[in-house]
Design a protein around this motif. Structure first.
Motif, short mmCIF file in Angstrom:
data_model
loop_
_atom_site.label_atom_id
_atom_site.label_comp_id
_atom_site.label_asym_id
_atom_site.label_seq_id
_atom_site.Cartn_x
_atom_site.Cartn_y
_atom_site.Cartn_z
N ASP A 11 0.93 -1.19 0.06
CA ASP A 11 -0.13 0.03 0.02
C ASP A 11 0.77 1.05 0.01
OD1 ASP A 11 -1.72 2.21 0.56
OD2 ASP A 11 -3.00 0.95 2.03
N LEU A 12 0.62 2.23 -1.05
CA LEU A 12 1.34 3.48 -1.02
C LEU A 12 1.51 4.31 0.38
CD1 LEU A 12 3.22 5.46 -2.65
CD2 LEU A 12 1.02 6.48 -3.42
N ASN A 13 0.22 4.20 1.04
CA ASN A 13 0.33 4.87 2.29
C ASN A 13 1.10 4.34 3.33
OD1 ASN A 13 -1.90 6.83 1.47
ND2 ASN A 13 -3.43 5.23 1.75
N LEU A 14 1.34 2.87 3.33
CA LEU A 14 2.31 2.24 4.20
C LEU A 14 3.83 2.89 3.88
CD1 LEU A 14 0.72 -1.26 4.51
CD2 LEU A 14 0.61 0.57 5.99
N LEU A 15 3.99 2.85 2.70
CA LEU A 15 5.25 3.17 2.07
C LEU A 15 5.88 4.69 2.61
CD1 LEU A 15 5.48 1.74 -1.65
CD2 LEU A 15 6.47 0.84 0.69
N VAL A 16 4.72 5.67 2.37
CA VAL A 16 4.86 7.06 2.92
C VAL A 16 5.28 7.06 4.43
CG1 VAL A 16 3.65 9.14 3.43
CG2 VAL A 16 3.21 8.10 1.24
N VAL A 17 4.41 6.11 5.29
CA VAL A 17 4.66 5.82 6.53
C VAL A 17 6.39 5.44 6.75
CG1 VAL A 17 4.40 4.68 8.85
CG2 VAL A 17 2.65 5.73 7.25
N LEU A 18 6.57 4.41 6.06
CA LEU A 18 8.05 3.70 6.16
C LEU A 18 8.98 4.77 5.77
CD1 LEU A 18 9.92 1.28 6.53
CD2 LEU A 18 9.64 0.74 4.04
N HIS A 19 8.97 5.37 4.85
CA HIS A 19 9.67 6.71 4.22
C HIS A 19 10.08 7.72 5.64
CE1 HIS A 19 11.91 9.68 1.91
NE2 HIS A 19 10.92 10.24 1.82
N SER A 42 1.91 3.39 14.44
CA SER A 42 2.09 2.13 14.97
C SER A 42 1.41 0.82 14.21
CB SER A 42 1.84 1.84 16.62
OG SER A 42 2.57 3.04 17.41
N HIS A 43 0.28 1.10 13.86
CA HIS A 43 -0.51 0.20 13.14
C HIS A 43 -0.03 -0.04 11.72
CE1 HIS A 43 -3.60 -2.21 11.79
NE2 HIS A 43 -4.15 -1.44 10.80
N ALA A 44 0.39 1.19 11.03
CA ALA A 44 0.91 0.90 9.74
C ALA A 44 2.35 0.21 9.99
CB ALA A 44 1.31 2.23 9.36
N LEU A 45 2.94 0.47 10.87
CA LEU A 45 4.54 -0.10 10.89
C LEU A 45 4.09 -1.69 11.28
CD1 LEU A 45 7.63 -0.31 11.38
CD2 LEU A 45 7.36 0.54 13.77
N ALA A 46 3.19 -2.03 12.03
CA ALA A 46 2.96 -3.61 12.08
C ALA A 46 2.54 -4.32 11.13
CB ALA A 46 1.66 -3.63 13.03
N ARG A 47 1.85 -3.45 10.20
CA ARG A 47 1.42 -3.90 8.83
C ARG A 47 2.53 -4.24 7.84
NH1 ARG A 47 -3.27 -0.71 6.12
NH2 ARG A 47 -2.74 -2.44 4.46
N LEU A 52 6.50 -7.32 4.94
CA LEU A 52 7.81 -7.53 4.42
C LEU A 52 8.78 -8.51 5.32
CD1 LEU A 52 8.62 -3.57 3.82
CD2 LEU A 52 8.18 -5.29 2.20
N ASP A 53 7.83 -9.09 6.27
CA ASP A 53 8.42 -10.19 7.12
C ASP A 53 9.74 -9.98 7.60
OD1 ASP A 53 8.60 -12.66 8.24
OD2 ASP A 53 9.54 -13.56 6.64
N ASP A 54 9.81 -8.57 8.17
CA ASP A 54 11.06 -8.09 9.07
C ASP A 54 10.45 -7.16 10.13
OD1 ASP A 54 14.29 -8.09 8.52
OD2 ASP A 54 13.51 -6.11 8.83
N PRO A 55 11.25 -7.26 11.14
CA PRO A 55 11.03 -5.90 12.05
C PRO A 55 11.25 -4.65 11.61
CG PRO A 55 12.89 -7.24 12.76
CD PRO A 55 12.49 -8.09 11.55
#
Length: 309
Positions: A11-19, A42-47, A52-55
């Motif tokens: 999800d692009l929104n999740l990538l924005v959060v990761l960035h 925090s919820h986006a980080l959990a997803r 991505l199967d990585d902490p």
């Protein structure tokens, strides 16, 4: 290619959060940056961790430390975010109307050259444009440009990666600062013997040992003793007063020295290279109209006055 495949289907929104997390390294600051709640981040980080199967991050004190997998994703993600911002931004950039925040990095030497005119010009011509200025080492500025943490960095960069765009703003020369009382009466020069015999002060943001000055001294077959290493240009003249120290720095950083300061600004007895002061940005931002405008504005701000726009 492997890292880009890891990002496909997310999800692009999740990538924005990761960035944002990779930049801020903190959940609450990321929430503020993205105008989100902390639970939502925090919820986006959990997803992201599940997808991505990585902490992705581990906690050390109050800071999030990225894992190797997160660091592997950082650069392609920064490239992707920059391209998306360019695509979504209107073709033109209207600084008198735009609301935008730029992140810049520079030393206090660079700040003294550029910031007075830059800030005054922005307040007149683009009052809704905000800037955040940080001070980093030379290596830190290059790394922040590469990672997308800052938009523009200003400084002296003898060597740059191929992905970095560089634009010369002006060239400075070296000068020596010395306490007048430490010289013989009526002396107005520093000869080579005195220069090499005296202890020296060095300005280095993070204590870097080697500088272009030392390289030139070594190339001439000499050495000097650096007795004091300082983190800021601004405090250096006060540190020289009342001592036998010699400070060799860019002449542009000594323009505020007055005759009644008890200090002398003198030419060095060794030929040093000129000091090319430049602004740098990343190739991936070449087509960004907002950054193109800022770069042009900085060029004007490095001159005696900022033209009206």
């Amino acid at each position: 290619m492997h890292t880009m495949n890891n990002l496909r289907g997310v999800d692009l929104n999740l990538l924005v959060v990761l960035h944002a997390l990779l930049i801020e390294r903190h959940v609450s600051r990321t929430a503020i940056r993205l105008n989100m709640s902390q639970p939502a981040v925090s919820h986006a980080l959990a997803r992201l961790r599940a997808r991505l199967d990585d902490p992705l991050f581990t906690r050390q004190g109050g800071t999030l430390v990225p894992t190797l997998r997160a660091l592997e994703l950082a650069r392609p993600l920064a490239d992707a975010m920059a391209q998306i911002q360019i695509v979504l931004r209107p073709d033109g950039f209207e600084p008198d109307r735009a609301r935008h925040t730029f992140k810049l990095a520079m030393s206090d030497y660079g700040a003294g050259i550029v910031l007075p005119n830059l800030v005054a010009g922005l307040r007149r011509s683009a009052p809704n444009i905000d800037i955040v200025v940080t001070q980093l080492s030379r290596e830190g500025m290059i790394a922040s440009i590469m990672d997308g943490d800052v938009d523009l960095a200003l400084g002296v960069f003898p060597q740059l990666p191929e992905q970095i765009l560089s634009e010369l703003l002006h060239c400075d020369t070296y000068a020596c600062l010395i306490d007048r009382a430490s010289l013989a009466p009526l002396a107005e020069t520093i000869d080579l013997e005195l220069y090499l015999a005296r202890p020296h002060a060095l300005v280095a943001v993070h204590g870097e040992a080697s500088t272009e000055v030392d390289e030139a001294i070594h190339a001439a077959g000499h050495t000097r003793r650096v007795a004091v290493v300082l983190p800021h240009w601004g405090v250096a003249p006060k540190t020289i007063r009342g001592t036998d120290l010699i400070l060799t720095v860019a002449a542009g950083s000594l323009t505020s020295i007055r005759d009644d300061d008890g200090l002398l600004v003198l030419p060095p007895p060794i030929r040093f290279p000129t000091i090319p002061f430049s602004q740098i940005s990343h190739q991936r931002r070449r087509s960004d109209p907002a950054l193109r405008w800022l770069r042009a504005f900085v060029v004007a701000s490095a001159q005696p006055s900022v033209p009206s726009r």
